[in-house]
Design an enzyme around this catalytic site. Sequence first.
Site, short mmCIF file in Angstrom:
data_model
loop_
_atom_site.label_atom_id
_atom_site.label_comp_id
_atom_site.label_asym_id
_atom_site.label_seq_id
_atom_site.Cartn_x
_atom_site.Cartn_y
_atom_site.Cartn_z
CG ASP A 166 -0.33 -0.11 2.54
OD1 ASP A 166 0.69 -0.82 2.64
OD2 ASP A 166 -0.83 0.49 3.51
CG HIS A 167 3.19 2.52 2.45
ND1 HIS A 167 3.20 3.72 3.12
CD2 HIS A 167 2.38 1.71 3.17
CE1 HIS A 167 2.43 3.64 4.20
NE2 HIS A 167 1.92 2.42 4.24
CG HIS A 185 5.42 -1.48 10.01
ND1 HIS A 185 4.23 -1.52 10.68
CD2 HIS A 185 5.11 -1.66 8.69
CE1 HIS A 185 3.24 -1.72 9.82
NE2 HIS A 185 3.75 -1.81 8.61
#
Length: 315
Positions: A67-68, A141
Amino acid sequence: MKLEFLGTGAGVPSKQRNVTGIALKLFDERNAVWLFDCGEGTQQQILNTSIRPGKIEMIFITHLHGDHIFGLPGLLSSRSFQGGDTTLTIVGPKGIKAFVEISLKVSESRLSYPLAFIEIEEGGIVFKDKQFIVECLPLDHKISSYGYRVTEADHQGELLVDKLQALNIPSGPIYGKIKNRQIVSLPDGREINGEEFVGPDQKGRIVTILGDTRAHPNVAKLAKNADVLVHESTFNHAEAQKARAYYHSTSTQAATVAKEQGVGRLLLTHISSRYLGKAVYDMEREARAIFPNTKIVKDFDIIDIPFDKEERQNG
């Protein structure tokens, strides 16, 4: 200097929010755009803005989750057809170069401009020139994720023209010497000290943009005294345990950082699609209870970053 949010959602696109993409618009400073992350559909979002892909000078990737980064191959290819001919530099975690090059090779895409890569492994200064320094530090993360701190150089104070004119000092090359704070001699014998005719320097602005992360000491380091902090807020306070389990942050964690680190303005993004309507406003309110100058941004929001600190705090 302005921020334009091209995507503000987490994980997958939704009808309300596209996935992450943030443009730092530096048209007045260097006639360029710096992009932070490039989720799927970013180039489609750009079509709804005034941004021209050819003006994108650098792309900073926080981490390699889809998603990045899934919007990168398409944007890079389209830039060739939209006037892009200057070098584009991509900064990101180790692996970003392989992802881009394999995507372009398999799709037989050829670019009309050179690509440069800076792959991060530990953090530190990733870009520096006379105008800006960009530093990054690792976050917490599931995979390597980084936050970026963009620091602008101080701007030289303005020449106090009215003060000079009041002393009948005519304009011309002499004004340049005075602006450089030199001591100059006038034809009538007067001596002028430039220091007395130049306003105070304007402090350069600081913008911090974080990748996905849960609470980590480096968040505070990156956010310290930032004029604007862009912080992920995937979950609300009630779901703090879930945020930690999925290596994300809550709105109140972000607000606490902003309060403790002297931030000017907090912009919350990377909002889970589970939060709609009232739930989004509730999340914003709980953050504002800790740090009043908080805003949950939406796709296509444009945030001006003025020099004046009071304007920032009242923005």
